[in-house]
Design an enzyme around this catalytic site. Structure first.
Site, PDB file in Angstrom:
ATOM      1  CG  HIS A 294     -32.384  -6.800 -28.238  1.00 51.82           C
ATOM      2  ND1 HIS A 294     -32.343  -7.052 -29.593  1.00 51.82           N
ATOM      3  CD2 HIS A 294     -33.063  -5.630 -28.108  1.00 51.82           C
ATOM      4  CE1 HIS A 294     -32.957  -6.078 -30.241  1.00 51.82           C
ATOM      5  NE2 HIS A 294     -33.404  -5.213 -29.360  1.00 51.82           N
ATOM      6  CG  HIS A 337     -23.792  -5.795 -33.886  1.00 50.00           C
ATOM      7  ND1 HIS A 337     -23.316  -7.074 -33.796  1.00 50.00           N
ATOM      8  CD2 HIS A 337     -24.499  -5.749 -35.038  1.00 50.00           C
ATOM      9  CE1 HIS A 337     -23.719  -7.772 -34.837  1.00 50.00           C
ATOM     10  NE2 HIS A 337     -24.430  -6.986 -35.621  1.00 50.00           N
ATOM     11  CD  GLU A 343     -26.410  -2.923 -38.673  1.00 55.23           C
ATOM     12  OE1 GLU A 343     -26.730  -1.937 -37.971  1.00 55.23           O
ATOM     13  OE2 GLU A 343     -26.073  -4.011 -38.202  1.00 55.23           O
ATOM     14  CE1 TYR A 352     -33.312   1.482 -33.261  1.00 53.20           C
ATOM     15  CE2 TYR A 352     -31.206   2.598 -33.059  1.00 53.20           C
ATOM     16  CZ  TYR A 352     -31.925   1.437 -33.203  1.00 53.20           C
ATOM     17  OH  TYR A 352     -31.278   0.226 -33.277  1.00 53.20           O
ATOM     18  CG  HIS A 367     -23.731   2.127 -37.790  1.00 51.84           C
ATOM     19  ND1 HIS A 367     -25.017   2.120 -37.284  1.00 51.84           N
ATOM     20  CD2 HIS A 367     -23.157   3.258 -37.336  1.00 51.84           C
ATOM     21  CE1 HIS A 367     -25.199   3.199 -36.544  1.00 51.84           C
ATOM     22  NE2 HIS A 367     -24.083   3.907 -36.561  1.00 51.84           N
ATOM     23  CG  HIS A 373     -23.289  -0.252 -35.043  1.00 55.43           C
ATOM     24  ND1 HIS A 373     -22.531  -1.078 -35.835  1.00 55.43           N
ATOM     25  CD2 HIS A 373     -24.526  -0.817 -35.015  1.00 55.43           C
ATOM     26  CE1 HIS A 373     -23.260  -2.086 -36.272  1.00 55.43           C
ATOM     27  NE2 HIS A 373     -24.478  -1.957 -35.779  1.00 55.43           N
TER      28      HIS A 373
END
Length: 436
Positions: A294, A337, A343, A352, A367, A373
């Site tokens: 990704h 992450h 963010e 989402y 976050h 997260h």
């Protein structure tokens, strides 16, 4: 000045040298400030950057108006207690993920216009230092009538979530629906009408360098948001200009009001590269992996406000629109992450993919820097066992305001009944699956 959607026209491009006149011959030719402008209009320059800024960063427009902006009454303080500027460094913010459920429209929504309906969720930086951003929710139920607003602290990025907005600016009129965004430069006067009634959405107030299109690098000359898909207004003025208005100004984090004897929307012609624009996110050319892994979310950047550190933005505006996932042997939702950047996230419609159940349209999450997260338990389980065939993520639009500075929620946001105090529970079921 018309506000009917079917009568609006636009100019194409982002940061272009636009030129528009509502009355033929109103725009001077060959010079910006003739001794007497056509139709005895007043030339007025609005500078969105320092005069000596590099050419590629210089933003300014010349306006030709029936009365100059200096014609206004004395300013008096105006009360707007829910719109905050910059982060309150004295506010202790726990180093954990936060999420807010959608804010419901209040019972007195019919009495609230855009100015009074802005509620700050989190902010950082300093408007006077020209750094940082603020993330707001707006809740409005009444169009601004004979009332206008100008933000001297920063530019405003609109992300409507419920209901269209008709934004009348000095340069003309933009209609913006959910799925589209609008950007109003710092210092440009505007008002907001609500053709669909009560409206809710998100705002990014940017104190730093003006938003611009990101560099494309190895992506090449095409991709992401293309400049031609941005739309700027054409000149339009209120013909009944001798009508009293109230002008509300945000200046240094404080709000002020002044009476005027005329409409501020009296610009008959203008030219330059400082203008409000709108953009339909459906035109975003999404880039993704066609092999494995990704990619970083930076590939979804629509606009960026750079900082003095190359590659580390004051703010990136990122979207997660409909797209295909085709990666092989890959966990397809965003990975777990911890990020140097902070963010702030919202959801315009749909789901989402990393939070399919708990994140609702109109809600928000935060976050901050180095706060872990990632996908919740449901998303992890589904993605870990899914058949990896081409998959279309459809009917979804999430976005992110990503900043190098830590977001500090307001006291009101931390005490809000919409704060999801059980947010962390969405990861509680991720058990140790290690098998030696």
């Amino acid at each position: 000045m018309s506000t009917r959607a079917d009568s609006l026209a636009y100019q194409s491009g982002f940061g272009n040298e636009y030129a528009s006149e509502a009355l033929a011959g109103a725009l001077p030719q060959g010079r910006n400030s003739p001794q007497r402008a056509p139709f005895d209009l007043y030339p007025e320059l609005i500078s969105g950057s320092a005069f000596t800024a590099p050419r590629h960063e210089n933003r300014r427009s010349w306006l030709y108006r029936r009365r100059p902006s200096v014609v206004a009454g004395r300013y008096q303080p105006y009360a707007q207690a829910t719109w905050r500027t910059g982060g309150d460094k004295a506010q202790a913010v726990p180093p954990e993920p936060m999420r807010w459920h959608p804010t419901p429209l209040p019972a007195n929504i019919a009495d609230i216009d855009f100015i009074d309906g802005v509620h700050t969720v989190a902010a950082n930086g300093d408007a006077d230092a020209q750094s940082g951003v603020a993330a707001h929710i707006y809740l409005a139920g009444r169009s601004m009538e004979k009332r206008a607003f100008v933000n001297a602290d920063g530019e405003i990025l609109f992300v409507p979530q419920q209901g269209r907005l008709v934004i009348t600016s000095e340069m003309g009129v933009l209609e913006v629906k959910p799925g589209e965004i609008a950007l109003v430069p710092r210092g440009v006067v505007f008002k907001v009408a609500l053709p669909d009634g009560p409206s809710r959405g998100y705002l990014c107030e940017n104190y730093g360098a003006q938003f611009r299109l990101p560099e494309l690098g190895p992506i090449g000359s095409n991709g992401l948001a293309n400049a031609r898909d941005f739309q700027a207004p054409v000149a339009a003025y209120e013909h009944d200009g001798e009508v009293a208005y109230e002008l509300v100004k945000k200046f240094g984090g404080h709000f002020w009001r002044a009476p005027t004897s005329h409409s501020p929307f009296n610009v008959v012609a203008w030219h330059g590269n400082l203008s409000p624009v709108k953009y339909d996110t459906a035109n975003f050319m999404t880039i993704g992996s066609i092999s494995f892994d990704h990619p970083d979310p930076s590939i979804f950047t629509v606009l960026t406000s750079p900082s003095d550190t190359p590659g580390t933005a004051n703010c990136d505006f990122v979207i997660f629109p409909p797209r295909w996932l085709v990666m092989e042997n890959t966990f397809r939702p965003p990975w777990y992450h911890r990020n140097l950047m902070s963010e702030f996230m919202g959801l315009v419609y749909g789901e989402y993919d990393a939070k399919p159940g708990g994140f609702k349209p109109g809600g928000a999450s935060l976050h901050n820097a180095m706060v872990p997260h990632g996908p919740d338990e449901e998303a992890f389980d589904k993605a870990s066992h899914a058949e990896l065939k081409p998959q279309k993520l459809d009917n979804t639009l999430a976005f992110m305001f990503e900043s190098r500075y830590r977001f500090i929620p307001t006291e009101a946001a931390l005490q809000s009944p919409q704060l999801d105090t059980d947010y962390a529970d969405c990861w509680a079921g991720l058990e140790d699956q290690f098998k030696s």
